[in-house]
Design an enzyme around this catalytic site. Structure first.
Site, mmCIF file in Angstrom:
data_model
loop_
_atom_site.group_PDB
_atom_site.id
_atom_site.type_symbol
_atom_site.label_atom_id
_atom_site.label_comp_id
_atom_site.label_asym_id
_atom_site.label_seq_id
_atom_site.Cartn_x
_atom_site.Cartn_y
_atom_site.Cartn_z
ATOM 1 C CB SER A 1 35.251 30.405 48.005
ATOM 2 O OG SER A 1 35.939 30.840 46.861
HETATM 3 N N1 SAM Z 1 34.180 31.880 43.248
HETATM 4 C C1 SAM Z 1 34.459 30.545 42.808
HETATM 5 C C2 SAM Z 1 33.372 29.582 43.219
HETATM 6 O O1 SAM Z 1 32.401 30.002 43.866
HETATM 7 O O2 SAM Z 1 33.481 28.409 42.856
HETATM 8 C C3 SAM Z 1 35.770 30.046 43.339
HETATM 9 C C4 SAM Z 1 36.897 30.679 42.667
HETATM 10 S S1 SAM Z 1 38.419 29.826 42.884
HETATM 11 C C5 SAM Z 1 38.782 30.098 44.558
HETATM 12 C C6 SAM Z 1 39.474 30.945 42.009
HETATM 13 C C7 SAM Z 1 39.287 30.902 40.515
HETATM 14 O O3 SAM Z 1 40.019 31.972 39.936
HETATM 15 C C8 SAM Z 1 39.823 29.619 39.878
HETATM 16 O O4 SAM Z 1 38.799 28.988 39.154
HETATM 17 C C9 SAM Z 1 40.935 30.128 38.957
HETATM 18 O O5 SAM Z 1 41.050 29.383 37.756
HETATM 19 C C10 SAM Z 1 40.503 31.543 38.691
HETATM 20 N N2 SAM Z 1 41.540 32.465 38.256
HETATM 21 C C11 SAM Z 1 42.829 32.575 38.645
HETATM 22 N N3 SAM Z 1 43.446 33.562 37.982
HETATM 23 C C12 SAM Z 1 42.512 34.131 37.167
HETATM 24 C C13 SAM Z 1 42.517 35.200 36.231
HETATM 25 N N4 SAM Z 1 43.618 35.925 35.987
HETATM 26 N N5 SAM Z 1 41.383 35.484 35.577
HETATM 27 C C14 SAM Z 1 40.242 34.768 35.790
HETATM 28 N N6 SAM Z 1 40.175 33.736 36.650
HETATM 29 C C15 SAM Z 1 41.297 33.416 37.331
#
Ligand code: SAM
Length: 215
Positions: free
Chosen positions: A63
């Site tokens: 992010s």
């Molecule tokens: N906070 C993270 C970082 O600092 O790198 C960035 C997160 S990224 C914007 C969103 C993440 O949410 C992705 O890695 C995606 O695979 C995950 N994601 C999407 N749906 C999800 C779910 N139902 N449960 C867990 N993770 C999920």
């Protein structure tokens, strides 16, 4: 700019965060401690301290620093808080949260990303983060209730499972809206139920799961 030493580039980023309204010194210090360039692909390291989201593979992103800072500030973390994070991704936001709290539980849906983040953060010495690969929209009932919940992917609405796992006086930060654009929402559990506040527009990858979007 891109040849700056990480420390200098990080101070430049912190200035940008201040001008955008981040004022909690604890949050800004966490940005000094957690080196973002270690969480991005080596080919993108020159951009690690720009205030932008960056690709981390598998169609996902680390992010934007401002959004990480804002969500961390909005969480109002205390050192005794038990925190649940949905969307481990690169592990960067997890490392920032882990600066403040007793225990962080983090769930990632992508096995490849979740395992890479687990290894990275273990190698860095973090011992207060517990990892899980799975669908975070179901929460993690075994360790509930949580004092704080942070969702780092865009949901169509607040998963009721997560609301149920929020402790009394607990606080949840979650982007909700459509697949391409969301509003950052803050939910605070009070005696009369969940109170909602809005904290501005954001763009996140979709939260995919039983109580989120379809794949
Ligand atoms: N906070 C993270 C970082 O600092 O790198 C960035 C997160 S990224 C914007 C969103 C993440 O949410 C992705 O890695 C995606 O695979 C995950 N994601 C999407 N749906 C999800 C779910 N139902 N449960 C867990 N993770 C999920």
């Amino acid at each position: 700019m891109h040849d700056l030493k990480p420390q200098i580039a990080c101070e430049r980023l912190i200035k940008i965060l201040r001008t955008k309204g981040i004022s909690d010194e604890r949050v800004l210090n966490a940005f000094r401690k957690v080196e973002r360039h270690l969480f991005v692909d080596p080919a993108l390291r020159g951009q690690a301290y720009d205030d932008n989201a960056l690709p981390i593979g598998y169609g996902q992103t680390i992010s934007q620093p401002y959004v990480v800072a804002l969500m961390t500030e909005l969480l109002q973390l205390g050192q005794d808080d038990k925190v649940l994070e949905i969307g481990t991704g690169s592990g960067y936001q997890s490392a920032i949260i882990a600066q403040f709290t007793r225990r962080l539980y983090t769930i990632e849906r992508s096995r490849a990303l979740g395992e890479a983040a687990r290894k990275k953060l273990r190698d860095m010495g973090y011992q207060n983060i517990v990892f899980k690969i799975g669908d975070g929209t179901r929460g993690w009932p075994q360790h509930a209730p949580y004092d704080r919940i942070i969702v780092t992917a865009g949901a169509p609405s607040v998963p009721k499972t997560l609301a149920e796992q929020l402790a009394e006086s607990g606080r949840m930060i979650i982007p909700t809206g459509d697949r391409g654009r969301q509003e950052l929402e803050i939910y605070q559990r009070t005696e009369s139920g969940l109170e909602k506040e809005k904290a501005g527009g954001v763009v996140f990858v979709p939260l995919v799961g039983d109580h989120g979007w379809e794949e």
